[in-house]
Design a protein around this motif. Structure first.
Motif, mmCIF file in Angstrom:
data_model
loop_
_atom_site.group_PDB
_atom_site.id
_atom_site.type_symbol
_atom_site.label_atom_id
_atom_site.label_comp_id
_atom_site.label_asym_id
_atom_site.label_seq_id
_atom_site.Cartn_x
_atom_site.Cartn_y
_atom_site.Cartn_z
ATOM 1 N N LYS A 147 0.809 -1.213 0.000
ATOM 2 C CA LYS A 147 0.000 0.000 0.000
ATOM 3 C C LYS A 147 0.846 1.269 0.000
ATOM 4 O O LYS A 147 0.588 2.195 -0.771
ATOM 5 N N TYR A 148 1.837 1.330 0.869
ATOM 6 C CA TYR A 148 2.530 2.589 1.115
ATOM 7 C C TYR A 148 3.976 2.624 0.622
ATOM 8 O O TYR A 148 4.587 3.697 0.637
ATOM 9 N N PHE A 149 4.544 1.509 0.239
ATOM 10 C CA PHE A 149 5.923 1.502 -0.255
ATOM 11 C C PHE A 149 6.002 0.485 -1.388
ATOM 12 O O PHE A 149 6.553 -0.594 -1.245
ATOM 13 N N SER A 150 5.454 0.880 -2.515
ATOM 14 C CA SER A 150 5.255 -0.044 -3.632
ATOM 15 C C SER A 150 6.580 -0.494 -4.241
ATOM 16 O O SER A 150 7.642 0.086 -3.989
ATOM 17 N N GLN A 151 6.481 -1.498 -5.083
ATOM 18 C CA GLN A 151 7.673 -2.068 -5.705
ATOM 19 C C GLN A 151 8.345 -1.089 -6.650
ATOM 20 O O GLN A 151 9.570 -1.062 -6.762
ATOM 21 N N CYS A 152 7.565 -0.257 -7.322
ATOM 22 C CA CYS A 152 8.165 0.711 -8.250
ATOM 23 C C CYS A 152 9.032 1.723 -7.510
ATOM 24 O O CYS A 152 10.084 2.156 -8.010
ATOM 25 N N VAL A 153 8.625 2.103 -6.307
ATOM 26 C CA VAL A 153 9.438 3.024 -5.505
ATOM 27 C C VAL A 153 10.732 2.346 -5.082
ATOM 28 O O VAL A 153 11.813 2.939 -5.136
ATOM 29 N N ARG A 154 10.639 1.087 -4.692
ATOM 30 C CA ARG A 154 11.847 0.354 -4.302
ATOM 31 C C ARG A 154 12.781 0.151 -5.485
ATOM 32 O O ARG A 154 14.001 0.195 -5.336
ATOM 33 N N ASP A 155 12.206 -0.038 -6.680
ATOM 34 C CA ASP A 155 13.044 -0.172 -7.877
ATOM 35 C C ASP A 155 13.804 1.117 -8.163
ATOM 36 O O ASP A 155 14.969 1.082 -8.590
ATOM 37 N N ARG A 156 13.155 2.256 -7.929
ATOM 38 C CA ARG A 156 13.847 3.532 -8.132
ATOM 39 C C ARG A 156 14.992 3.695 -7.139
ATOM 40 O O ARG A 156 16.046 4.254 -7.471
ATOM 41 N N LYS A 157 14.803 3.205 -5.929
ATOM 42 C CA LYS A 157 15.868 3.271 -4.947
ATOM 43 C C LYS A 157 17.046 2.381 -5.347
ATOM 44 O O LYS A 157 18.206 2.738 -5.122
ATOM 45 N N VAL A 158 16.746 1.236 -5.953
ATOM 46 C CA VAL A 158 17.805 0.357 -6.438
ATOM 47 C C VAL A 158 18.613 1.058 -7.529
ATOM 48 O O VAL A 158 19.848 1.025 -7.540
ATOM 49 N N THR A 159 17.912 1.710 -8.455
ATOM 50 C CA THR A 159 18.592 2.444 -9.524
ATOM 51 C C THR A 159 19.440 3.579 -8.955
ATOM 52 O O THR A 159 20.560 3.830 -9.415
ATOM 53 N N GLU A 160 18.905 4.270 -7.960
ATOM 54 C CA GLU A 160 19.657 5.354 -7.329
ATOM 55 C C GLU A 160 20.924 4.834 -6.670
ATOM 56 O O GLU A 160 21.977 5.478 -6.717
ATOM 57 N N PHE A 161 20.840 3.651 -6.074
ATOM 58 C CA PHE A 161 22.022 3.060 -5.453
ATOM 59 C C PHE A 161 23.039 2.629 -6.499
ATOM 60 O O PHE A 161 24.253 2.770 -6.298
ATOM 61 N N GLU A 162 22.563 2.105 -7.598
ATOM 62 C CA GLU A 162 23.472 1.677 -8.670
ATOM 63 C C GLU A 162 24.247 2.856 -9.243
ATOM 64 O O GLU A 162 25.414 2.713 -9.623
ATOM 65 N N GLN A 163 23.638 4.039 -9.303
ATOM 66 C CA GLN A 163 24.256 5.220 -9.901
ATOM 67 C C GLN A 163 24.877 6.153 -8.858
ATOM 68 O O GLN A 163 25.299 7.251 -9.206
ATOM 69 N N LEU A 164 24.927 5.750 -7.612
ATOM 70 C CA LEU A 164 25.409 6.620 -6.545
ATOM 71 C C LEU A 164 26.897 6.937 -6.708
ATOM 72 O O LEU A 164 27.716 6.040 -6.874
ATOM 73 N N LYS A 165 27.226 8.236 -6.658
ATOM 74 C CA LYS A 165 28.608 8.715 -6.693
ATOM 75 C C LYS A 165 28.796 9.745 -5.585
ATOM 76 O O LYS A 165 27.854 10.406 -5.159
ATOM 77 N N GLN A 166 30.029 9.904 -5.146
ATOM 78 C CA GLN A 166 30.312 10.872 -4.086
ATOM 79 C C GLN A 166 30.070 12.292 -4.561
ATOM 80 O O GLN A 166 29.429 13.077 -3.860
ATOM 81 N N GLY A 167 30.547 12.645 -5.738
ATOM 82 C CA GLY A 167 30.337 13.989 -6.268
ATOM 83 C C GLY A 167 30.918 15.046 -5.348
ATOM 84 O O GLY A 167 32.077 14.981 -4.939
ATOM 85 N N THR A 168 30.074 16.023 -4.983
ATOM 86 C CA THR A 168 30.508 17.116 -4.113
ATOM 87 C C THR A 168 30.301 16.789 -2.635
ATOM 88 O O THR A 168 30.630 17.619 -1.786
#
Length: 273
Positions: free
Chosen positions: A118-139
């Motif tokens: 209901k409140y934390f759907s699979q599509c949201v979790r998939d976006r978090k996975v993608t964000e982790f895959e692309q995570l860089k230190q940057g600034t």
């Protein structure tokens, strides 16, 4: 022939029968007094509330805080559902009332599954996975990068399920200047990579501070052109004022002295009129 077969069967050792399974442990249902006492004890821990609708990050944060309380507040799986749903408010409470009417009994694992649907759907979790895959230190600093890395890593446990993979993933997102100083060490443990990254970041910052004064002296100071033009303007203005004063003084000395009034002026004296 039959008698020989029967004799052979008698001579074989008899296998003991397996013991019967233990009887199931019956949990007596709580009465109203026990439920109130249990709820009062749980509320003393100040559990978080979850009042509103579709807010995935807040829903997950609520679930994490509730599970942290259950680590020290021991109760059955069904009691966990009772206590956790007691903290739901407004829209979330109305949603739970509909779910509760459809299912009479629910364990904690099943509740989390329904709650996340209901409140934390699979599509949201998939976006978090993608964000982790692309995570860089940057600034970010190494400390902030590590905090973000830890936050997102739980959405992709398959990427950090062993120590070596965890270390390589964290190292691969480091800033280039930090990465150059850490990757050559070939560290295999995550904590070692983190420790050396913090040290390397401090070294890079110190090196930049040493080089900074040399770079500033090579270039012009900010505002130097403005000061130069301002000084030139005042110099020219002073020259013009000096020229005007000298001209006016020279013109004043060229006027003749009037015999009637004794002052220098041109034309007929006003005293005659």
């Amino acid at each position: 022939m039959v008698e020989l077969l029967m004799e052979a069967l008698r001579q074989q050792p008899r296998q003991p029968f397996p013991p019967p399974p233990p009887p199931p442990i019956l949990v007596e249902p709580l009465n109203n007094g026990d439920i109130i006492t249990l709820t009062q004890k749980f509320n003393k821990l100040k559990p978080p509330t979850f009042p509103r609708g579709l807010q995935p990050l807040k829903a997950e944060a609520w679930n994490l805080e509730i599970e942290k309380l259950f680590e020290v507040f021991l109760c059955t799986e069904e009691q966990k559902v009772l206590l956790a749903t007691f903290t739901l408010q407004e829209q979330a409470r109305r949603w739970w009332m509909l779910v509760r009417n459809q299912q009479t009994a629910m364990a904690w694992a099943k509740f989390k599954e329904v709650f996340y649907e209901k409140y934390f759907s699979q599509c949201v979790r998939d976006r978090k996975v993608t964000e982790f895959e692309q995570l860089k230190q940057g600034t970010m600093t190494v400390a902030k990068y590590e905090a973000k890395f830890t936050e997102l890593a739980r959405y992709a446990p398959h990427m950090v399920d062993i120590e070596y993979k965890n270390a390589r993933k964290f190292e691969g997102g480091l800033d280039v200047e930090v990465l150059d100083r850490v990757s050559v060490l070939k560290l295999e443990k995550y904590v070692d990579v983190l420790d050396r990254s913090i040290i390397a970041e401090a070294d890079v910052a110190a090196l930049k501070q040493v080089k900074a004064p040399v770079i500033e002296w090579k270039g012009k100071r900010p505002g130097s052109n403005f000061k130069k033009h301002r000084n030139n303007f005042y110099t020219l203005l002073n020259k013009r004022q000096n020229t005007r004063s000298s001209t006016s003084s020279s013109q004043g000395t060229d006027k003749p002295i009037c015999p009637e009034c004794g002052k220098r002026h041109n034309g007929i004296c006003r005293r005659i009129w």
